[in-house]
Write a protein that holds these residues in place. Sequence first.
Motif, PDB file in Angstrom:
ATOM      1  N   CYS A 115       0.924  -1.150  -0.042  1.00  0.00           N
ATOM      2  CA  CYS A 115       0.022  -0.083  -0.179  1.00  0.00           C
ATOM      3  C   CYS A 115       0.862   1.284  -0.062  1.00  0.00           C
ATOM      4  O   CYS A 115       0.468   2.194   0.210  1.00  0.00           O
ATOM      5  CB  CYS A 115      -1.078  -0.011   1.210  1.00  0.00           C
ATOM      6  SG  CYS A 115      -2.053  -1.363   1.171  1.00  0.00           S
ATOM      7  N   THR A 116       1.980   1.143  -0.333  1.00  0.00           N
ATOM      8  CA  THR A 116       3.066   2.158  -0.619  1.00  0.00           C
ATOM      9  C   THR A 116       3.305   2.339  -1.932  1.00  0.00           C
ATOM     10  O   THR A 116       2.916   1.592  -2.917  1.00  0.00           O
ATOM     11  CB  THR A 116       4.518   2.061   0.389  1.00  0.00           C
ATOM     12  OG1 THR A 116       5.094   1.013  -0.388  1.00  0.00           O
ATOM     13  CG2 THR A 116       4.217   2.060   1.565  1.00  0.00           C
ATOM     14  N   ARG A 131       1.285  -3.301  -6.290  1.00  0.00           N
ATOM     15  CA  ARG A 131       1.176  -2.082  -5.441  1.00  0.00           C
ATOM     16  C   ARG A 131      -0.462  -1.975  -5.317  1.00  0.00           C
ATOM     17  O   ARG A 131      -1.217  -2.046  -6.363  1.00  0.00           O
ATOM     18  CB  ARG A 131       1.700  -0.667  -6.173  1.00  0.00           C
ATOM     19  CG  ARG A 131       1.267   0.403  -5.136  1.00  0.00           C
ATOM     20  CD  ARG A 131       1.911   1.767  -5.768  1.00  0.00           C
ATOM     21  NE  ARG A 131       1.178   2.020  -7.050  1.00  0.00           N
ATOM     22  CZ  ARG A 131       1.373   3.080  -7.808  1.00  0.00           C
ATOM     23  NH1 ARG A 131       2.435   3.784  -7.732  1.00  0.00           N
ATOM     24  NH2 ARG A 131       0.798   3.352  -8.756  1.00  0.00           N
ATOM     25  N   SER A 132      -0.968  -1.549  -4.194  1.00  0.00           N
ATOM     26  CA  SER A 132      -2.425  -1.518  -4.101  1.00  0.00           C
ATOM     27  C   SER A 132      -3.116  -0.156  -4.862  1.00  0.00           C
ATOM     28  O   SER A 132      -1.947   0.807  -5.183  1.00  0.00           O
ATOM     29  CB  SER A 132      -2.909  -1.195  -2.533  1.00  0.00           C
ATOM     30  OG  SER A 132      -4.167  -0.838  -2.370  1.00  0.00           O
ATOM     31  N   TYR A 135      -2.855   3.760  -2.405  1.00  0.00           N
ATOM     32  CA  TYR A 135      -1.455   3.782  -1.600  1.00  0.00           C
ATOM     33  C   TYR A 135      -1.151   5.008  -1.185  1.00  0.00           C
ATOM     34  O   TYR A 135      -1.725   6.090  -1.599  1.00  0.00           O
ATOM     35  CB  TYR A 135      -0.509   3.551  -2.607  1.00  0.00           C
ATOM     36  CG  TYR A 135      -0.332   4.166  -4.166  1.00  0.00           C
ATOM     37  CD1 TYR A 135       0.522   5.006  -4.021  1.00  0.00           C
ATOM     38  CD2 TYR A 135      -1.066   3.820  -5.019  1.00  0.00           C
ATOM     39  CE1 TYR A 135       0.536   6.033  -4.971  1.00  0.00           C
ATOM     40  CE2 TYR A 135      -1.142   4.641  -6.273  1.00  0.00           C
ATOM     41  CZ  TYR A 135       0.012   5.758  -6.106  1.00  0.00           C
ATOM     42  OH  TYR A 135       0.222   6.504  -7.371  1.00  0.00           O
ATOM     43  N   GLU A 143      -0.546   7.605   6.206  1.00  0.00           N
ATOM     44  CA  GLU A 143       0.180   6.518   6.917  1.00  0.00           C
ATOM     45  C   GLU A 143      -0.096   6.712   8.586  1.00  0.00           C
ATOM     46  O   GLU A 143      -0.459   5.628   9.188  1.00  0.00           O
ATOM     47  CB  GLU A 143       1.704   6.268   6.772  1.00  0.00           C
ATOM     48  CG  GLU A 143       2.117   5.074   7.693  1.00  0.00           C
ATOM     49  CD  GLU A 143       3.680   4.817   7.710  1.00  0.00           C
ATOM     50  OE1 GLU A 143       4.188   4.167   8.316  1.00  0.00           O
ATOM     51  OE2 GLU A 143       4.190   5.400   6.869  1.00  0.00           O
TER      52      GLU A 143
END
Length: 166
Positions: A115-116, A131-132, A135, A143
């Motif tokens: 998720c980054t 990758r989601s 993100y 975050e």
Amino acid sequence: MKGNTHLMGGLASAALVNEWVDGPASLDHQLVFYGAGLLGSLLPDLCHPNSWAGRKTKLFSKFVSKAFGHRTVTHSWLFIAAVIWLTNSLHSAYSLNLKYGLLSGAISHLILDACTSRGIQFLYPVPLRFRSPLYTKTGSSTETAVSGILMIAALLLLAKQHIFNI
């Protein structure tokens, strides 16, 4: 993601696994299970010498970092398979608690790092990054919010399971 977010993710995922499988009943088994969940949430960052896990295993971490890079082998199916293989070779009363705790924490780590913006190479050695679609950047206010949500989720699950016995 930063270490505190991974810790909250590891705790929340361990609590969720405990909810789903009607986890360990005795206090000593619960401590091993949740401790392993917290440890597992930090272990994939063995590839980063400045991470908590990297600082605890400095030489090994530097080797992994130079040989493979960050978010490659330790953020892949190979790492999950290694955890399974290593914990399957243990023979103690706590083996299953250790195995499922480490797995829940490590898998939460991979999900959070996916998720980054950099994502992870889950199929390593295939150089494809996952990758989601949703993100964020490591260390961002988003975050911080995710970490807070994970902490609340973990506390609610733990309270439900250990205080209210629902």
